[in-house]
Write a protein that holds these residues in place. Structure first.
Motif, PDB file in Angstrom:
ATOM      1  N   PHE A  88      82.025  27.533  69.284  1.00  0.00           N
ATOM      2  CA  PHE A  88      82.336  27.068  67.938  1.00  0.00           C
ATOM      3  C   PHE A  88      83.753  26.519  67.912  1.00  0.00           C
ATOM      4  CE2 PHE A  88      85.148  30.422  66.714  1.00  0.00           C
ATOM      5  CZ  PHE A  88      85.586  30.184  65.420  1.00  0.00           C
ATOM      6  N   ASP A 114      86.886  25.509  65.083  1.00  0.00           N
ATOM      7  CA  ASP A 114      87.344  25.672  63.698  1.00  0.00           C
ATOM      8  C   ASP A 114      88.568  24.818  63.378  1.00  0.00           C
ATOM      9  OD1 ASP A 114      89.264  26.974  65.177  1.00  0.00           O
ATOM     10  OD2 ASP A 114      89.159  28.873  64.078  1.00  0.00           O
ATOM     11  N   ASN A 119      83.881  24.461  60.103  1.00  0.00           N
ATOM     12  CA  ASN A 119      83.450  24.890  61.425  1.00  0.00           C
ATOM     13  C   ASN A 119      82.202  24.140  61.890  1.00  0.00           C
ATOM     14  OD1 ASN A 119      85.507  26.750  61.290  1.00  0.00           O
ATOM     15  ND2 ASN A 119      84.179  28.464  60.729  1.00  0.00           N
ATOM     16  N   SER A 144      79.403  24.133  65.465  1.00  0.00           N
ATOM     17  CA  SER A 144      79.015  24.961  66.607  1.00  0.00           C
ATOM     18  C   SER A 144      78.093  24.201  67.531  1.00  0.00           C
ATOM     19  CB  SER A 144      78.318  26.241  66.118  1.00  0.00           C
ATOM     20  OG  SER A 144      79.182  27.013  65.309  1.00  0.00           O
ATOM     21  N   ILE A 203      75.307  22.881  65.129  1.00  0.00           N
ATOM     22  CA  ILE A 203      75.285  23.357  63.751  1.00  0.00           C
ATOM     23  C   ILE A 203      76.379  22.615  62.993  1.00  0.00           C
ATOM     24  CG2 ILE A 203      75.286  25.344  62.219  1.00  0.00           C
ATOM     25  CD1 ILE A 203      73.187  25.556  64.409  1.00  0.00           C
ATOM     26  N   ASP A 204      75.981  21.738  62.085  1.00  0.00           N
ATOM     27  CA  ASP A 204      76.854  20.869  61.301  1.00  0.00           C
ATOM     28  C   ASP A 204      77.630  19.911  62.211  1.00  0.00           C
ATOM     29  OD1 ASP A 204      76.138  21.646  58.687  1.00  0.00           O
ATOM     30  OD2 ASP A 204      77.350  23.463  58.859  1.00  0.00           O
ATOM     31  N   THR A 226      73.628  22.610  57.492  1.00  0.00           N
ATOM     32  CA  THR A 226      73.435  23.859  56.757  1.00  0.00           C
ATOM     33  C   THR A 226      73.388  23.671  55.247  1.00  0.00           C
ATOM     34  OG1 THR A 226      75.830  24.310  56.834  1.00  0.00           O
ATOM     35  CG2 THR A 226      74.453  25.287  58.573  1.00  0.00           C
ATOM     36  N   MET A 237      70.755  29.091  56.958  1.00  0.00           N
ATOM     37  CA  MET A 237      71.507  29.758  58.008  1.00  0.00           C
ATOM     38  C   MET A 237      70.685  29.703  59.292  1.00  0.00           C
ATOM     39  SD  MET A 237      73.046  33.063  55.917  1.00  0.00           S
ATOM     40  CE  MET A 237      71.444  33.877  55.726  1.00  0.00           C
ATOM     41  N   PHE A 248      74.849  31.851  62.161  1.00  0.00           N
ATOM     42  CA  PHE A 248      75.623  30.706  61.693  1.00  0.00           C
ATOM     43  C   PHE A 248      75.294  30.547  60.209  1.00  0.00           C
ATOM     44  CE2 PHE A 248      74.688  30.310  66.144  1.00  0.00           C
ATOM     45  CZ  PHE A 248      75.902  29.916  66.707  1.00  0.00           C
ATOM     46  N   SER A 249      76.253  30.873  59.368  1.00  0.00           N
ATOM     47  CA  SER A 249      75.963  31.041  57.935  1.00  0.00           C
ATOM     48  C   SER A 249      76.203  29.791  57.103  1.00  0.00           C
ATOM     49  CB  SER A 249      76.822  32.177  57.365  1.00  0.00           C
ATOM     50  OG  SER A 249      78.195  31.797  57.356  1.00  0.00           O
ATOM     51  N   VAL A 276      79.328  33.279  62.291  1.00  0.00           N
ATOM     52  CA  VAL A 276      80.143  32.075  62.354  1.00  0.00           C
ATOM     53  C   VAL A 276      80.106  31.472  60.950  1.00  0.00           C
ATOM     54  CG1 VAL A 276      80.486  29.820  63.403  1.00  0.00           C
ATOM     55  CG2 VAL A 276      79.533  31.701  64.770  1.00  0.00           C
ATOM     56  N   LEU A 296      85.713  33.828  62.807  1.00  0.00           N
ATOM     57  CA  LEU A 296      84.545  34.673  63.033  1.00  0.00           C
ATOM     58  C   LEU A 296      84.701  36.004  62.316  1.00  0.00           C
ATOM     59  CD1 LEU A 296      84.179  34.195  66.897  1.00  0.00           C
ATOM     60  CD2 LEU A 296      82.977  32.937  65.100  1.00  0.00           C
TER      61      LEU A 296
END
Length: 285
Positions: A10, A12, A18, A20, A31-32, A61, A154, A164-165, A202, A208
């Motif tokens: 990940f 940041d 963030n 990933s 992720i994103d 997300t 998520m 991963f939220s 995450v 984190l």
């Protein structure tokens, strides 16, 4: 880029939050995506250093522009999001994007002019409640959470016990409630705390954390609901309530970001006031 488990990374350091990368034998799952072109190029270099199989999927997300405008920089990658994200993103025409970019330049002058050339790429795959994606030797459980937006999802790596939220969880800063269903958000945070297969979260913004860190966010949403309800029930107007509810002391705010964060808090108060006015927030918690 930090490796938090074997093949799970990940970053940041980017403007939009963030992002990933999870490597598999059949390509990486992202992720994103970063928002700014310069961040995208840096991210692509990082991905190339750990994945020789390229990129297989990109998961959005939610539908917020800062999470999805980067889709256009991954033209050969299949994108996954909630169906509500697909519906909302259809509205993002050129005029909408230009207004969004201009608004952000007021607070972050470093936002690239190159964004004027960006375009919205709609997801190719959507889900409504949940989906399991199998890639290589990994399983990715995508689940609807809601709360932050009507399209918030998520991603759980069950073997690695990593969640991963997206912006359902943020740490160390004021969350944005301007498109939220706050009762649904509180439910989502409780659901995360009750998940017995998660050790690491995450978040969409911040460092984190573990599931216990969601308590701070629950306290924040509960407090803003209580303050707004008190003023709403006392007959204050929406504008008066915005002026009276104070949340700025909940998290430290860097001086450089104060104007932007104050606007975020105002938007959150307005949203919660509208929830009570429409009856959606009758139950205070």
């Amino acid at each position: 880029m930090r490796e938090i488990a074997k093949g799970v990374y990940f970053e940041d350091a980017y403007f939009s939050g963030n992002v990933s990368c999870i490597t598999t034998a059949e390509g990486a799952v992202l992720i994103d995506a970063p928002m700014l072109p310069r961040d995208v190029w840096a991210w692509l270099k990082s991905i190339a250093s750990v994945s020789r199989q390229g990129i297989a999927f990109l998961v959005n997300t939610d539908y917020r522009v800062e999470h999805v405008i980067g889709n256009c920089f991954f033209p050969t990658t299949a994108t996954i999001a909630h169906q509500a994200a697909w519906n909302e993103m259809q509205r993002y025409d050129e005029g909408y994007l230009q207004r969004y970019i201009s608004r952000h330049k007021q607070y972050y002058p470093s936002v690239d002019d190159d964004l004027a050339k960006a375009r919205i790429v709609l997801p190719e795959l959507t889900l409504s409640t949940e989906m399991t994606l199998y890639k290589g030797d990994r399983a990715f459980h995508l689940m609807y959470a809601g709360g932050h937006t009507p399209a918030s999802i998520m991603v759980l790596l069950p073997e690695e016990r990593i969640l991963f939220s997206g912006n359902v969880v943020v740490t160390g800063e004021h969350p944005s409630l301007d498109q939220a269903n706050t009762l649904e958000w509180l439910h989502a945070l409780e659901m995360i705390r009750n998940m017995d297969d998660v050790d690491i979260i995450v978040p969409g913004q911040g460092d984190l954390c573990d599931p216990s860190a969601t308590e701070v966010l629950t306290d924040y949403i509960t407090r803003i609901r209580e303050q707004v309800y008190e003023h709403y029930a006392s007959g204050y107007t929406r504008r008066e309530t915005v002026d009276k509810v104070k949340m700025d002391g909940f998290f430290d705010v860097p001086t450089a970001n104060r104007t932007h964060i104050e606007r975020r808090i105002r938007g959150s108060v307005e949203r919660v006031y509208d929830e009570f006015k429409k009856g959606a927030g009758k139950k205070r918690r």
